[in-house]
Motif scaffolding. Structure first.
Motif, PDB file in Angstrom:
ATOM      1  N   THR A  35       0.851  -1.188   0.000  1.00  0.00           N
ATOM      2  CA  THR A  35       0.000   0.000   0.000  1.00  0.00           C
ATOM      3  C   THR A  35       0.886   1.236   0.000  1.00  0.00           C
ATOM      4  O   THR A  35       2.051   1.186   0.411  1.00  0.00           O
ATOM      5  N   THR A  62      -4.101   2.044  -2.471  1.00  0.00           N
ATOM      6  CA  THR A  62      -4.178   3.368  -1.862  1.00  0.00           C
ATOM      7  C   THR A  62      -5.614   3.647  -1.459  1.00  0.00           C
ATOM      8  O   THR A  62      -6.535   3.015  -1.943  1.00  0.00           O
ATOM      9  N   GLY A  63      -5.794   4.573  -0.579  1.00  0.00           N
ATOM     10  CA  GLY A  63      -7.124   5.056  -0.225  1.00  0.00           C
ATOM     11  C   GLY A  63      -7.301   6.415  -0.867  1.00  0.00           C
ATOM     12  O   GLY A  63      -6.470   7.283  -0.698  1.00  0.00           O
ATOM     13  N   ALA A  64      -8.345   6.584  -1.634  1.00  0.00           N
ATOM     14  CA  ALA A  64      -8.491   7.836  -2.374  1.00  0.00           C
ATOM     15  C   ALA A  64      -9.811   8.532  -2.112  1.00  0.00           C
ATOM     16  O   ALA A  64     -10.126   9.499  -2.773  1.00  0.00           O
ATOM     17  N   LEU A  78      -5.661  10.366  -7.286  1.00  0.00           N
ATOM     18  CA  LEU A  78      -4.975   9.121  -7.631  1.00  0.00           C
ATOM     19  C   LEU A  78      -3.649   9.339  -8.361  1.00  0.00           C
ATOM     20  O   LEU A  78      -2.833   8.421  -8.437  1.00  0.00           O
ATOM     21  N   THR A  95      -7.716   0.911  -5.249  1.00  0.00           N
ATOM     22  CA  THR A  95      -8.057   1.897  -4.239  1.00  0.00           C
ATOM     23  C   THR A  95      -9.230   1.412  -3.424  1.00  0.00           C
ATOM     24  O   THR A  95     -10.093   0.687  -3.922  1.00  0.00           O
ATOM     25  N   THR A  97     -12.247   2.960  -1.612  1.00  0.00           N
ATOM     26  CA  THR A  97     -12.903   4.254  -1.700  1.00  0.00           C
ATOM     27  C   THR A  97     -13.629   4.683  -0.449  1.00  0.00           C
ATOM     28  O   THR A  97     -13.865   5.857  -0.241  1.00  0.00           O
TER      29      THR A  97
END
Length: 100
Positions: A35, A62-64, A78, A95, A97
């Motif tokens: 991550t 990733t967290g977006a 992103l 991601t 969300t």
């Protein structure tokens, strides 16, 4: 270890990136997934260490936040992760969300 098995670094959440890479290098695991949080503040140095370990990165997560606000806002959030995935040689970025 089967060559299609990869390990996500979230499996050892409390380990540093270097601890993960040292473990994976000696474990027979063929690939890894990580991550964005594992890259820390000095992303370029972390990416260089991951690349130097010799294991292919099969995904970067990733967290977006919400992806439905607008295309421009989504790509702005992103963009750095897309660049990191490319620098890692990862064929995919995922991601999480959260609520929409």
């Amino acid at each position: 270890m089967h060559p299609r098995v990869s390990v996500n670094l979230a499996s050892g959440w409390n380990w540093s990136l270097d601890e993960h890479l040292a473990f994976l290098a000696g474990s027979g695991i063929a690939a890894l997934s990580l991550t964005s949080s594992h890259l820390g503040e000095d992303r370029e140095a972390a990416i260089a260490r991951v690349r130097a370990c010799g294991l292919p990165v099969v995904s970067l997560g990733t967290g977006a936040g919400s992806l439905i606000v607008s295309e421009a806002a989504t790509l702005a959030r992103l963009g750095p992760a897309i660049d990191d995935a490319a620098a890692l040689g990862s064929p995919s970025l995922f991601t999480i969300t959260g609520p929409t």
